[in-house]
Design a protein around this motif. Structure first.
Motif, PDB file in Angstrom:
ATOM      1  N   GLY A 222      20.400 -24.021 109.122  1.00 46.27           N
ATOM      2  CA  GLY A 222      21.109 -25.187 108.970  1.00 46.27           C
ATOM      3  C   GLY A 222      22.054 -25.117 107.556  1.00 46.27           C
ATOM      4  O   GLY A 222      22.714 -26.034 107.546  1.00 46.27           O
ATOM      5  N   GLU A 223      22.048 -24.021 106.845  1.00 43.94           N
ATOM      6  CA  GLU A 223      22.898 -24.051 105.789  1.00 43.94           C
ATOM      7  C   GLU A 223      24.168 -23.385 105.835  1.00 43.94           C
ATOM      8  O   GLU A 223      24.443 -22.544 106.951  1.00 43.94           O
ATOM      9  CB  GLU A 223      21.956 -23.102 104.896  1.00 43.94           C
ATOM     10  N   VAL A 224      25.302 -23.778 105.222  1.00 44.85           N
ATOM     11  CA  VAL A 224      26.521 -23.421 105.360  1.00 44.85           C
ATOM     12  C   VAL A 224      26.712 -21.942 104.229  1.00 44.85           C
ATOM     13  O   VAL A 224      26.241 -21.889 103.289  1.00 44.85           O
ATOM     14  CB  VAL A 224      27.612 -24.088 104.755  1.00 44.85           C
ATOM     15  N   VAL A 225      26.694 -20.748 105.264  1.00 42.52           N
ATOM     16  CA  VAL A 225      26.741 -19.574 104.447  1.00 42.52           C
ATOM     17  C   VAL A 225      28.514 -18.995 104.363  1.00 42.52           C
ATOM     18  O   VAL A 225      29.345 -19.028 105.688  1.00 42.52           O
ATOM     19  CB  VAL A 225      25.965 -18.252 105.277  1.00 42.52           C
ATOM     20  N   VAL A 226      28.888 -18.438 103.215  1.00 45.52           N
ATOM     21  CA  VAL A 226      30.377 -18.381 102.954  1.00 45.52           C
ATOM     22  C   VAL A 226      30.356 -16.771 103.113  1.00 45.52           C
ATOM     23  O   VAL A 226      29.477 -16.250 102.374  1.00 45.52           O
ATOM     24  CB  VAL A 226      30.823 -18.997 101.913  1.00 45.52           C
ATOM     25  N   ASP A 227      31.182 -16.239 103.692  1.00 48.46           N
ATOM     26  CA  ASP A 227      31.486 -14.971 103.728  1.00 48.46           C
ATOM     27  C   ASP A 227      32.771 -14.709 102.740  1.00 48.46           C
ATOM     28  O   ASP A 227      33.779 -14.743 102.929  1.00 48.46           O
ATOM     29  CB  ASP A 227      31.961 -14.300 105.022  1.00 48.46           C
TER      30      ASP A 227
ATOM     31  N   MET B 196      40.595  -9.734 112.034  1.00 46.23           N
ATOM     32  CA  MET B 196      39.471 -10.205 112.573  1.00 46.23           C
ATOM     33  C   MET B 196      39.263 -11.886 112.259  1.00 46.23           C
ATOM     34  O   MET B 196      38.858 -12.394 113.285  1.00 46.23           O
ATOM     35  CB  MET B 196      38.377  -9.687 111.524  1.00 46.23           C
ATOM     36  N   LEU B 197      39.840 -12.252 111.433  1.00 44.45           N
ATOM     37  CA  LEU B 197      39.835 -13.894 111.241  1.00 44.45           C
ATOM     38  C   LEU B 197      40.654 -14.285 112.588  1.00 44.45           C
ATOM     39  O   LEU B 197      40.319 -15.515 112.907  1.00 44.45           O
ATOM     40  CB  LEU B 197      40.401 -14.306 109.906  1.00 44.45           C
ATOM     41  N   ASP B 198      41.873 -13.789 112.650  1.00 45.30           N
ATOM     42  CA  ASP B 198      42.548 -14.373 113.467  1.00 45.30           C
ATOM     43  C   ASP B 198      42.239 -14.422 115.323  1.00 45.30           C
ATOM     44  O   ASP B 198      42.509 -15.206 115.817  1.00 45.30           O
ATOM     45  CB  ASP B 198      44.148 -13.554 113.633  1.00 45.30           C
ATOM     46  N   THR B 199      41.500 -13.207 115.532  1.00 44.37           N
ATOM     47  CA  THR B 199      40.859 -13.085 116.591  1.00 44.37           C
ATOM     48  C   THR B 199      39.155 -14.094 116.894  1.00 44.37           C
ATOM     49  O   THR B 199      38.862 -14.287 117.954  1.00 44.37           O
ATOM     50  CB  THR B 199      40.568 -11.647 116.864  1.00 44.37           C
ATOM     51  N   GLY B 200      38.869 -14.431 115.704  1.00 45.80           N
ATOM     52  CA  GLY B 200      37.321 -15.082 115.811  1.00 45.80           C
ATOM     53  C   GLY B 200      36.356 -13.965 115.543  1.00 45.80           C
ATOM     54  O   GLY B 200      35.293 -14.485 115.584  1.00 45.80           O
ATOM     55  N   SER B 201      36.645 -12.751 115.379  1.00 48.17           N
ATOM     56  CA  SER B 201      35.504 -11.894 115.172  1.00 48.17           C
ATOM     57  C   SER B 201      34.912 -11.777 113.679  1.00 48.17           C
ATOM     58  O   SER B 201      33.793 -11.386 113.596  1.00 48.17           O
ATOM     59  CB  SER B 201      35.953 -10.500 115.575  1.00 48.17           C
ATOM     60  N   ALA B 202      35.565 -12.620 112.819  1.00 46.68           N
ATOM     61  CA  ALA B 202      35.020 -12.737 111.505  1.00 46.68           C
ATOM     62  C   ALA B 202      35.596 -14.022 111.383  1.00 46.68           C
ATOM     63  O   ALA B 202      36.419 -14.620 111.942  1.00 46.68           O
ATOM     64  CB  ALA B 202      35.629 -11.877 110.573  1.00 46.68           C
ATOM     65  N   ARG B 203      34.750 -14.796 110.480  1.00 44.26           N
ATOM     66  CA  ARG B 203      34.852 -16.121 109.986  1.00 44.26           C
ATOM     67  C   ARG B 203      34.495 -16.470 108.547  1.00 44.26           C
ATOM     68  O   ARG B 203      33.672 -15.757 108.125  1.00 44.26           O
ATOM     69  CB  ARG B 203      34.408 -17.250 110.842  1.00 44.26           C
ATOM     70  N   VAL B 204      35.112 -17.271 107.763  1.00 42.88           N
ATOM     71  CA  VAL B 204      34.951 -17.389 106.436  1.00 42.88           C
ATOM     72  C   VAL B 204      33.414 -18.061 106.159  1.00 42.88           C
ATOM     73  O   VAL B 204      32.983 -17.793 105.116  1.00 42.88           O
ATOM     74  CB  VAL B 204      36.112 -18.192 105.712  1.00 42.88           C
ATOM     75  N   ALA B 205      33.252 -18.950 107.251  1.00 43.11           N
ATOM     76  CA  ALA B 205      31.883 -19.632 106.609  1.00 43.11           C
ATOM     77  C   ALA B 205      31.303 -19.960 108.161  1.00 43.11           C
ATOM     78  O   ALA B 205      32.080 -20.170 109.307  1.00 43.11           O
ATOM     79  CB  ALA B 205      31.909 -21.111 105.917  1.00 43.11           C
ATOM     80  N   ALA B 206      29.980 -20.282 108.176  1.00 40.75           N
ATOM     81  CA  ALA B 206      29.283 -20.485 109.392  1.00 40.75           C
ATOM     82  C   ALA B 206      28.026 -21.171 109.018  1.00 40.75           C
ATOM     83  O   ALA B 206      27.391 -21.026 107.989  1.00 40.75           O
ATOM     84  CB  ALA B 206      28.904 -19.298 110.390  1.00 40.75           C
ATOM     85  N   VAL B 207      27.291 -21.973 110.035  1.00 36.89           N
ATOM     86  CA  VAL B 207      26.311 -22.621 109.925  1.00 36.89           C
ATOM     87  C   VAL B 207      25.129 -21.549 110.302  1.00 36.89           C
ATOM     88  O   VAL B 207      25.007 -21.272 111.212  1.00 36.89           O
ATOM     89  CB  VAL B 207      25.927 -23.981 110.718  1.00 36.89           C
ATOM     90  N   SER B 208      24.167 -21.344 109.353  1.00 30.98           N
ATOM     91  CA  SER B 208      23.072 -20.246 109.703  1.00 30.98           C
ATOM     92  C   SER B 208      21.901 -20.954 110.583  1.00 30.98           C
ATOM     93  O   SER B 208      21.927 -22.044 110.856  1.00 30.98           O
ATOM     94  CB  SER B 208      22.459 -19.847 108.273  1.00 30.98           C
ATOM     95  N   SER B 209      21.020 -20.282 111.031  1.00 27.81           N
ATOM     96  CA  SER B 209      19.729 -20.621 111.672  1.00 27.81           C
ATOM     97  C   SER B 209      18.763 -21.743 111.041  1.00 27.81           C
ATOM     98  O   SER B 209      18.444 -22.278 111.473  1.00 27.81           O
ATOM     99  CB  SER B 209      18.896 -19.244 112.048  1.00 27.81           C
TER     100      SER B 209
END
Length: 238
Positions: free
Chosen positions: A16-21, A1-14
């Motif tokens: 504006g905060e960085v949320v880590v999976d 899922m990480l390789d295809t981009g369907s999951a990611r370790v972190a993203a910016v939330s609505s």
């Protein structure tokens, strides 16, 4: 899922905060324990590692000498010059990873970013409470700049060559003297490495910081001539 981009370790939330999976990051750490060592070969180059090289590059230009590990997502429209992209990284569409630039583990690189030659985007897997580097859309990271664990570069920002930014680096607006959020270059600005004098028992010493030289209009495109002029005003090279 990480390789295809369907999951990611972190993203910016609505907000504006960085949320880590953390589940995604633990999956990477577990892979290093579960996967066995294996030999692989690309042309005359032989490899011996637990993590294989990435093989899916739909719509990506991969110049000979570029290396990306399995578990890194590289979106269509990305250009990889001879460079390195580590596991868990997410490189979004239209980004240029220039010669000898490095995208470390779990780093999150936005759309239409330019990572100039030799730029180093730090990786982070451990300890568990660390936050990956985030470089947002339309940013430009100058040659040999280093953006390290927990640091964040805002949308459309220009970070000058040789700048070092970590989560604890003071960021100062030179127009007002105001100290901004540590470790974060604001959206739509030009920032360079600098020093601030601090008093110690042994004397006055300059400690590193990042200086915000100019605020840019939102949507500004990286015009080389205009950028040169901004930096020359402050006696700084591109």
């Amino acid at each position: 899922m990480l390789d295809t981009g369907s999951a990611r370790v972190a993203a910016v939330s609505s907000t504006g905060e960085v949320v880590v999976d953390e589940r995604a990051r633990r999956a990477i750490l577990l892979a290093f324990r579960v996967l066995g060592m294996a030999r692989s070969q690309v042309g005359d180059f032989h490899h011996h590692d637990r993590v294989p090289l990435k093989t899916s590059f739909d719509g990506v230009r991969v110049v000979p000498g570029a290396i990306a590990r399995w578990g890194a997502h590289v979106a269509p429209g990305v250009v990889l010059m001879p460079s390195f992209v580590d596991i868990g990284a997410h490189v979004d569409a239209g980004t240029m990873v220039d010669t000898w630039a490095t995208v470390g583990s779990c780093a999150q690189i936005g759309k239409n970013v330019h990572l100039s030659g030799g730029a180093g985007i730090g990786g982070v897997l451990e300890p568990p409470d660390t936050v990956p580097v985030v470089v947002e859309d339309d940013a430009l990271i100058g040659s040999r700049a280093m953006i390290m664990e927990g640091a964040r570069v805002g949308r459309g920002a220009v970070v000058g060559a040789g700048t070092v930014l970590s989560a604890s680096t003071p960021v100062v607006d030179v127009r007002t003297g105001e100290e901004l959020d540590r470790g974060r270059v604001p959206d739509w600005c030009v920032a360079v490495g600098g020093t601030r004098d601090r008093e110690f028992p042994g004397g006055t010493f300059g400690l590193p910081c990042v200086l915000v030289l100019k605020r840019l209009r939102e949507g500004w495109r990286h015009d080389r001539a205009e950028l040169d002029e901004i930096l020359r005003e402050h006696g700084v090279n591109v």
